[in-house]
Design a protein around this motif. Structure first.
Motif, mmCIF file in Angstrom:
data_model
loop_
_atom_site.group_PDB
_atom_site.id
_atom_site.type_symbol
_atom_site.label_atom_id
_atom_site.label_comp_id
_atom_site.label_asym_id
_atom_site.label_seq_id
_atom_site.Cartn_x
_atom_site.Cartn_y
_atom_site.Cartn_z
ATOM 1 N N ARG A 56 0.969 -1.095 0.487
ATOM 2 C CA ARG A 56 0.073 0.509 -0.105
ATOM 3 C C ARG A 56 0.981 1.259 0.147
ATOM 4 N N SER A 57 0.448 2.442 0.573
ATOM 5 C CA SER A 57 0.855 4.120 1.003
ATOM 6 C C SER A 57 2.815 3.793 0.923
ATOM 7 N N ASP A 74 4.355 6.985 3.595
ATOM 8 C CA ASP A 74 4.266 8.234 3.102
ATOM 9 C C ASP A 74 5.498 8.788 4.128
ATOM 10 N N ALA A 131 2.839 11.229 0.097
ATOM 11 C CA ALA A 131 1.946 9.777 0.071
ATOM 12 C C ALA A 131 2.080 9.539 -1.172
ATOM 13 N N MET A 132 3.068 8.315 -1.254
ATOM 14 C CA MET A 132 3.042 7.073 -3.000
ATOM 15 C C MET A 132 2.283 5.958 -2.807
ATOM 16 N N GLN A 133 1.038 5.653 -3.507
ATOM 17 C CA GLN A 133 0.907 4.555 -3.690
ATOM 18 C C GLN A 133 1.541 3.538 -4.566
ATOM 19 N N ARG A 134 1.475 2.521 -4.865
ATOM 20 C CA ARG A 134 2.400 1.411 -5.180
ATOM 21 C C ARG A 134 2.225 1.906 -7.007
ATOM 22 N N THR A 151 1.049 6.705 -7.696
ATOM 23 C CA THR A 151 -0.519 7.680 -7.309
ATOM 24 C C THR A 151 0.213 8.304 -6.200
ATOM 25 N N THR A 152 0.348 10.223 -6.047
ATOM 26 C CA THR A 152 0.410 10.890 -5.010
ATOM 27 C C THR A 152 -0.854 11.031 -4.964
ATOM 28 N N ARG A 153 0.072 12.432 -3.288
ATOM 29 C CA ARG A 153 -0.886 12.957 -2.503
ATOM 30 C C ARG A 153 0.037 14.143 -1.651
ATOM 31 N N ARG A 175 9.634 6.728 -5.121
ATOM 32 C CA ARG A 175 9.258 4.909 -3.902
ATOM 33 C C ARG A 175 10.144 4.550 -4.877
ATOM 34 N N VAL A 186 3.976 3.695 6.943
ATOM 35 C CA VAL A 186 3.524 2.471 6.384
ATOM 36 C C VAL A 186 2.384 1.437 7.179
#
Length: 113
Positions: free
Chosen positions: A30-31, A33, A48-51, A54-56, A69, A95
């Motif tokens: 998962r993310s 962060d 945060a970055m998903q696998r 996707t970032t936030r 990542r 995580v």
């Protein structure tokens, strides 16, 4: 159990750059962060970055910080540019693995002339 080992903090002048790294001992599905906590303040999400990539980002760091990542190395990075005094904080890697939260030990980042 998941071990998170952070590195890369330190002292930097305003306008300067730093790169943080966080290596996990297992593959994180998962993310991954980065959070930060300044003295007397709550711990807040920075990025945060998903696998899947996707970032936030927190509004305060958009355009200045970049999260990346390396899934093969189970490592997340935070490139911090155009740093400001208000970026001074302890930065934590975070995580969620098998429904449990894990935190790194924290690394101090100080922005000062």
């Amino acid at each position: 159990q998941v071990q998170l080992v952070e590195s890369g903090g330190g002292l930097v002048q305003p306008g300067g750059s730093l790169r943080l790294s966080c290596a996990a001992s297992v593959s994180i599905a998962r993310s991954m962060d980065w959070y930060r906590q300044a003295p007397g303040k709550q711990r807040d999400l920075v990025a945060a970055m998903q696998r899947d990539g996707t970032t936030r980002y927190a509004d305060s760091v958009k355009g200045r910080f970049t999260i990346s990542r390396d899934n093969a190395e189970n490592t997340v990075y935070l490139q911090m540019n155009s740093m400001k005094s208000e970026d001074t904080a302890v930065y934590f890697c975070h995580v969620i693995h098998q429904w449990r939260h894990y935190w790194g030990q924290g690394t101090q980042v100080t922005v000062s002339s």
